[in-house]
Design an enzyme around this catalytic site. Structure first.
Site, PDB file in Angstrom:
ATOM      1  N   GLY A 183      36.835  36.400  39.278  1.00  0.00           N
ATOM      2  CA  GLY A 183      37.733  35.831  40.283  1.00  0.00           C
ATOM      3  C   GLY A 183      39.189  35.782  39.891  1.00  0.00           C
ATOM      4  O   GLY A 183      40.023  35.324  40.680  1.00  0.00           O
ATOM      5  N   CYS A 184      39.528  36.256  38.700  1.00  0.00           N
ATOM      6  CA  CYS A 184      40.919  36.161  38.240  1.00  0.00           C
ATOM      7  C   CYS A 184      41.857  37.039  39.077  1.00  0.00           C
ATOM      8  O   CYS A 184      42.986  36.637  39.374  1.00  0.00           O
ATOM      9  CB  CYS A 184      41.017  36.538  36.768  1.00  0.00           C
ATOM     10  SG  CYS A 184      40.050  35.478  35.678  1.00  0.00           S
ATOM     11  N   THR A 185      41.393  38.236  39.444  1.00  0.00           N
ATOM     12  CA  THR A 185      42.230  39.106  40.269  1.00  0.00           C
ATOM     13  C   THR A 185      42.443  38.484  41.642  1.00  0.00           C
ATOM     14  O   THR A 185      43.579  38.454  42.154  1.00  0.00           O
ATOM     15  CB  THR A 185      41.585  40.494  40.406  1.00  0.00           C
ATOM     16  OG1 THR A 185      41.481  41.088  39.108  1.00  0.00           O
ATOM     17  CG2 THR A 185      42.421  41.391  41.308  1.00  0.00           C
ATOM     18  N   SER A 188      44.995  35.536  41.342  1.00  0.00           N
ATOM     19  CA  SER A 188      46.386  35.964  41.183  1.00  0.00           C
ATOM     20  C   SER A 188      46.924  36.589  42.462  1.00  0.00           C
ATOM     21  O   SER A 188      48.080  36.348  42.848  1.00  0.00           O
ATOM     22  CB  SER A 188      46.501  36.948  40.017  1.00  0.00           C
ATOM     23  OG  SER A 188      46.231  36.313  38.783  1.00  0.00           O
TER      24      SER A 188
END
Length: 294
Positions: A183-185, A188
């Site tokens: 879920g980091c992309t 961001s």
């Protein structure tokens, strides 16, 4: 003065290191110095240790080059204790100990990039409310030094994430199977898409991970991010705030959480655990719109 027994093993780096930081008081002093507690009276109050014990441990750490005595007052002369480069090199050790404690003492031994809402780890993070973020310099993805608390705006939204890469094959093996790591992309890019709303609300958005700046730069360029990504590869911010971590591919990774910090460096809102990244971005925006300045 109590005599210390030296560890008689000249060839073992572990034994020689323990000769410097071999009891709990020394490491707790390093922990508190990392989070901005520098003066004798402050250290004694935070640790609840006797003046005699604290005096002895400070002397040992200063002689070992872990701390430096720095004058902050002339009449009378008073000193505070600051971490040296040798002392700051101990921060990954502290973070590794905290990670081990969170996983194996407070938790159940599972590698996770998140936690349960009722966990002691979550309680520790939420205790950051009302505390101040120490003045630090982290490396931005363009190579510049950045304060994690932005100057010039009323609010800083500081979102901490495990790791985001420009190429899918750059992720550590088994990344998708670590609870909370994915879920980091999306996180961001959601901040990217809503950046104008944060700016209108008086907030600067800054992402931070323990990745190298070049990895962050490649990701920021690929996704067209218009805000800084800060590298805490040295774990200075992680150790200062006792932020939770996990290990993947031999590297300490920050667990996903969000802090809203005011211009006086006071933490005014905490999100942890973060289980829905788009909802957490919305919650951060609502926080900067609704929290009254102190």
């Amino acid at each position: 003065m109590a005599q210390r027994t030296r560890l008689d093993d000249d060839h073992c780096a572990i034994a020689q290191a323990l000769d410097v930081v071999g009891d709990w008081w020394t490491l707790l002093i390093v922990r508190d110095a990392a989070r901005g507690v520098h003066r004798f009276e402050e250290l004694q109050r935070e640790l609840g240790v006797s003046r005699k014990v604290l005096t002895e441990r400070l002397r040992l750490l200063t002689e070992a080059g872990v701390l430096a005595r720095v004058p902050y007052q002339d009449r009378p002369v008073r000193h505070e204790y600051r971490l040296t480069p040798r002392g700051r090199a101990l921060l990954p050790v502290l973070v590794a100990l905290q990670d081990w404690g969170d996983t194996w003492v407070l938790g159940e031994g599972e590698t996770m990039a998140t936690t349960a809402e009722e966990s002691l780890e979550a309680r520790r993070v939420h205790e950051l409310l009302g505390t101040r973020v120490p003045e630090l310099q982290l490396v931005g993805h363009e190579g510049e030094l950045c304060d994690p608390v932005a100057a010039g705006t009323p609010w800083t939204v500081l979102y901490c994430f495990p790791g985001a890469y420009a190429r899918q094959d750059a992720y550590p093996p088994g990344w998708a199977g670590i609870p909370g790591a994915r879920g980091c992309t999306l996180e961001s890019c959601t901040y990217r898409d809503r950046l104008a709303e944060f700016t209108a609300a008086g907030a600067t958005v800054q992402g931070v991970s323990s990745q190298r700046p070049d990895e962050q730069r490649a990701f920021a360029e690929k996704e067209g991010l218009r805000f800084p990504l800060l590298s805490d590869a040295g774990l200075a911010l992680t150790a200062a705030l006792r932020l939770p971590t996990f290990r993947a591919a031999g590297v300490s990774r920050m667990k996903r959480l969000t802090l809203v910090v005011d211009r006086d460096r006071v933490v005014r809102d905490v999100q942890y655990p973060v289980t829905d990244v788009t909802a957490s971005v919305e919650a951060a925006l609502e926080a900067v719109k609704s929290i009254e300045p102190l």
